[in-house]
Motif scaffolding. Structure first.
Motif, PDB file in Angstrom:
ATOM      1  N   MET A   1       0.747  -1.100  -0.038  1.00  0.00           N
ATOM      2  CA  MET A   1      -0.111   0.064   0.032  1.00  0.00           C
ATOM      3  C   MET A   1       0.772   1.158   0.131  1.00  0.00           C
ATOM      4  SD  MET A   1      -2.883   1.112   2.934  1.00  0.00           S
ATOM      5  CE  MET A   1      -3.619  -0.399   3.017  1.00  0.00           C
ATOM      6  N   SER A   2       0.525   2.349  -0.909  1.00  0.00           N
ATOM      7  CA  SER A   2       1.467   3.421  -0.980  1.00  0.00           C
ATOM      8  C   SER A   2       1.129   4.394   0.194  1.00  0.00           C
ATOM      9  CB  SER A   2       1.133   4.121  -2.277  1.00  0.00           C
ATOM     10  OG  SER A   2      -0.248   4.615  -2.259  1.00  0.00           O
ATOM     11  N   TRP A   3       2.035   5.203   0.579  1.00  0.00           N
ATOM     12  CA  TRP A   3       2.134   5.961   1.707  1.00  0.00           C
ATOM     13  C   TRP A   3       0.947   6.768   1.817  1.00  0.00           C
ATOM     14  CZ3 TRP A   3       1.714  11.338   1.660  1.00  0.00           C
ATOM     15  CH2 TRP A   3       2.172  11.927   0.226  1.00  0.00           C
ATOM     16  N   GLN A   4       0.536   7.537   0.526  1.00  0.00           N
ATOM     17  CA  GLN A   4      -0.603   8.313   0.373  1.00  0.00           C
ATOM     18  C   GLN A   4      -2.056   7.686   0.854  1.00  0.00           C
ATOM     19  OE1 GLN A   4       1.132   7.596  -2.392  1.00  0.00           O
ATOM     20  NE2 GLN A   4      -0.236   7.197  -4.015  1.00  0.00           N
ATOM     21  N   VAL A   5      -1.902   6.488   0.189  1.00  0.00           N
ATOM     22  CA  VAL A   5      -3.316   5.853   0.482  1.00  0.00           C
ATOM     23  C   VAL A   5      -3.337   5.383   1.828  1.00  0.00           C
ATOM     24  CG1 VAL A   5      -4.407   3.401   0.199  1.00  0.00           C
ATOM     25  CG2 VAL A   5      -3.617   4.756  -1.983  1.00  0.00           C
ATOM     26  N   ALA A   6      -2.326   4.860   2.396  1.00  0.00           N
ATOM     27  CA  ALA A   6      -2.628   4.736   4.068  1.00  0.00           C
ATOM     28  C   ALA A   6      -2.615   5.870   5.064  1.00  0.00           C
ATOM     29  CB  ALA A   6      -0.976   4.025   4.308  1.00  0.00           C
ATOM     30  N   TYR A   7      -2.298   7.100   4.580  1.00  0.00           N
ATOM     31  CA  TYR A   7      -2.655   8.523   5.346  1.00  0.00           C
ATOM     32  C   TYR A   7      -4.023   8.642   4.873  1.00  0.00           C
ATOM     33  CZ  TYR A   7       1.929   9.631   7.251  1.00  0.00           C
ATOM     34  OH  TYR A   7       3.132   9.692   7.889  1.00  0.00           O
ATOM     35  N   ALA A   8      -4.484   8.457   3.749  1.00  0.00           N
ATOM     36  CA  ALA A   8      -5.840   8.821   3.478  1.00  0.00           C
ATOM     37  C   ALA A   8      -6.901   7.820   4.074  1.00  0.00           C
ATOM     38  CB  ALA A   8      -5.920   8.601   1.668  1.00  0.00           C
ATOM     39  N   LEU A   9      -6.567   6.808   3.987  1.00  0.00           N
ATOM     40  CA  LEU A   9      -7.622   5.793   4.850  1.00  0.00           C
ATOM     41  C   LEU A   9      -7.448   6.088   6.375  1.00  0.00           C
ATOM     42  CD1 LEU A   9      -6.562   2.493   3.442  1.00  0.00           C
ATOM     43  CD2 LEU A   9      -8.762   3.656   2.965  1.00  0.00           C
ATOM     44  N   LYS A  10      -6.550   6.480   6.787  1.00  0.00           N
ATOM     45  CA  LYS A  10      -6.392   6.894   8.546  1.00  0.00           C
ATOM     46  C   LYS A  10      -7.269   7.849   8.517  1.00  0.00           C
ATOM     47  CE  LYS A  10      -3.413   7.814  12.274  1.00  0.00           C
ATOM     48  NZ  LYS A  10      -4.110   9.137  12.783  1.00  0.00           N
ATOM     49  N   SER A  11      -7.173   9.066   7.642  1.00  0.00           N
ATOM     50  CA  SER A  11      -7.987  10.308   7.875  1.00  0.00           C
ATOM     51  C   SER A  11      -9.343   9.958   7.610  1.00  0.00           C
ATOM     52  CB  SER A  11      -7.343  11.406   6.926  1.00  0.00           C
ATOM     53  OG  SER A  11      -8.074  12.566   7.005  1.00  0.00           O
ATOM     54  N   ILE A  12      -9.766   9.553   6.480  1.00  0.00           N
ATOM     55  CA  ILE A  12     -11.050   9.058   6.220  1.00  0.00           C
ATOM     56  C   ILE A  12     -11.815   8.282   7.255  1.00  0.00           C
ATOM     57  CG2 ILE A  12     -12.462   7.635   4.769  1.00  0.00           C
ATOM     58  CD1 ILE A  12     -11.946  10.228   3.495  1.00  0.00           C
ATOM     59  N   LEU A  13     -11.063   7.585   7.867  1.00  0.00           N
ATOM     60  CA  LEU A  13     -11.667   6.602   9.068  1.00  0.00           C
ATOM     61  C   LEU A  13     -12.197   7.316  10.283  1.00  0.00           C
ATOM     62  CD1 LEU A  13      -9.824   3.270   8.594  1.00  0.00           C
ATOM     63  CD2 LEU A  13     -12.304   3.511   8.404  1.00  0.00           C
ATOM     64  N   GLU A  14     -11.401   8.596  10.272  1.00  0.00           N
ATOM     65  CA  GLU A  14     -11.650   9.514  11.530  1.00  0.00           C
ATOM     66  C   GLU A  14     -12.825  10.444  11.158  1.00  0.00           C
ATOM     67  OE1 GLU A  14      -7.944  11.375  12.221  1.00  0.00           O
ATOM     68  OE2 GLU A  14      -6.998   9.617  13.007  1.00  0.00           O
ATOM     69  N   ASP A  38     -21.689   4.370  -1.754  1.00  0.00           N
ATOM     70  CA  ASP A  38     -19.961   4.094  -1.708  1.00  0.00           C
ATOM     71  C   ASP A  38     -19.335   5.139  -2.758  1.00  0.00           C
ATOM     72  OD1 ASP A  38     -20.219   1.936   0.428  1.00  0.00           O
ATOM     73  OD2 ASP A  38     -20.169   0.625  -1.159  1.00  0.00           O
ATOM     74  N   THR A  39     -18.068   5.820  -2.081  1.00  0.00           N
ATOM     75  CA  THR A  39     -17.345   6.466  -2.846  1.00  0.00           C
ATOM     76  C   THR A  39     -16.207   5.755  -3.267  1.00  0.00           C
ATOM     77  OG1 THR A  39     -18.421   8.673  -1.774  1.00  0.00           O
ATOM     78  CG2 THR A  39     -16.036   8.653  -2.876  1.00  0.00           C
ATOM     79  N   ILE A  40     -15.836   5.995  -4.377  1.00  0.00           N
ATOM     80  CA  ILE A  40     -14.548   5.472  -5.088  1.00  0.00           C
ATOM     81  C   ILE A  40     -13.702   6.584  -5.074  1.00  0.00           C
ATOM     82  CG2 ILE A  40     -13.220   4.113  -6.737  1.00  0.00           C
ATOM     83  CD1 ILE A  40     -15.238   2.332  -5.010  1.00  0.00           C
ATOM     84  N   ALA A  41     -12.429   6.622  -4.364  1.00  0.00           N
ATOM     85  CA  ALA A  41     -11.595   7.818  -4.511  1.00  0.00           C
ATOM     86  C   ALA A  41     -10.175   7.455  -4.965  1.00  0.00           C
ATOM     87  CB  ALA A  41     -11.556   8.613  -3.213  1.00  0.00           C
ATOM     88  N   VAL A  42      -9.523   7.876  -5.639  1.00  0.00           N
ATOM     89  CA  VAL A  42      -8.237   7.859  -6.227  1.00  0.00           C
ATOM     90  C   VAL A  42      -7.170   8.624  -5.582  1.00  0.00           C
ATOM     91  CG1 VAL A  42      -6.557   7.530  -8.067  1.00  0.00           C
ATOM     92  CG2 VAL A  42      -8.807   6.765  -8.355  1.00  0.00           C
ATOM     93  N   ILE A  43      -6.284   8.161  -4.878  1.00  0.00           N
ATOM     94  CA  ILE A  43      -5.271   9.079  -4.158  1.00  0.00           C
ATOM     95  C   ILE A  43      -3.907   9.201  -4.701  1.00  0.00           C
ATOM     96  CG2 ILE A  43      -4.531   9.439  -1.806  1.00  0.00           C
ATOM     97  CD1 ILE A  43      -7.354   9.121  -1.746  1.00  0.00           C
ATOM     98  N   SER A  44      -3.783  10.479  -5.418  1.00  0.00           N
ATOM     99  CA  SER A  44      -2.562  10.565  -6.062  1.00  0.00           C
ATOM    100  C   SER A  44      -1.617  11.194  -5.072  1.00  0.00           C
ATOM    101  CB  SER A  44      -2.741  11.305  -7.178  1.00  0.00           C
ATOM    102  OG  SER A  44      -1.695  11.793  -7.832  1.00  0.00           O
TER     103      SER A  44
END
Length: 213
Positions: A1-14, A38-44
């Motif tokens: 998992m890329s760094w930005q996806v990991a950070y995005a998931l943590k933020s979204i879950l909050e 459901d939302t599909i987001a691409v994290i660049s």
């Protein structure tokens, strides 16, 4: 998992309304929220998002509802914005994504730092044509035939360095617009603008200029 996806998931879950978030595949995540589809987001992780990149993500993830430029200070090319909006895909930073999920307007969302300022310009009848060159650069034509290139800066109190950096990165502008509603440009910023040949101003001054007052 890329760094930005990991950070995005943590933020979204909050985010209060979010009940689940997971890495769908690659840079795509699926967000499940209460009483919302459901939302599909691409994290660049790109520093610059142009139309080729936006189109490539769309081809790779045709179900994409939102393209998120996760790097702080990422710049969006105007052609990329036009492409995404034309395909009803939201765009912006991580804060834009979480706000859009809460408001249930993900597909219509635009970068939260520039959204309201862009709308202010578009509501003026004296502005007859707008070319959005970048997320923060607008070239406008007015009813009296004048043309102005406007650059936006978000800093609370823009400094001379902020004015010069905008000019150096995006080219000459007629106006540097301090879009932070709570701040105002420093005297050094105003003087730097004068040295470069542009005006540094807040919305009331810009609105008067656009209306020919």
């Amino acid at each position: 998992m890329s760094w930005q996806v990991a950070y995005a998931l943590k933020s979204i879950l909050e985010t209060p309304c979010v009940t689940a978030a997971e890495n769908l595949r690659g840079d795509a995540i699926k967000i499940t929220a209460q009483s919302r589809p459901d939302t599909i987001a691409v994290i660049s992780d790109a520093n610059f998002i142009d139309v080729a990149l936006a189109r490539g993500y769309h081809q790779q993830y045709p179900e994409m509802d939102f393209l998120c430029g996760y790097r702080k200070g990422a710049v969006w090319d105007g052609a990329a914005i036009k492409y995404l909006e034309g395909h009803k895909i939201g765009w912006g930073n991580g804060g834009t994504l979480t706000s859009a999920v809460r408001a249930d307007d993900v597909k219509a969302a635009g970068h939260k730092e520039f959204f309201f300022s862009d709308r202010l310009i578009r509501q003026l009848r004296s502005v007859t044509f707008i070319e959005r060159e970048f997320d923060r650069i607008h070239s406008v034509t007015l009813a009296d035939g004048r043309k102005l290139r406007i650059g936006m800066v978000m800093e609370y109190e823009p400094t001379a360095e902020a004015v010069r950096n905008l000019w150096d990165r995006f080219g000459a502008v007629d106006v540097v617009w301090n879009i932070n509603p709570n701040g105002k440009p420093t005297q050094k910023a105003i003087e730097a603008g004068e040295e470069l040949g542009c005006k540094v101003m807040k919305w009331d001054e810009l609105k008067a200029l656009l209306k020919g007052r």
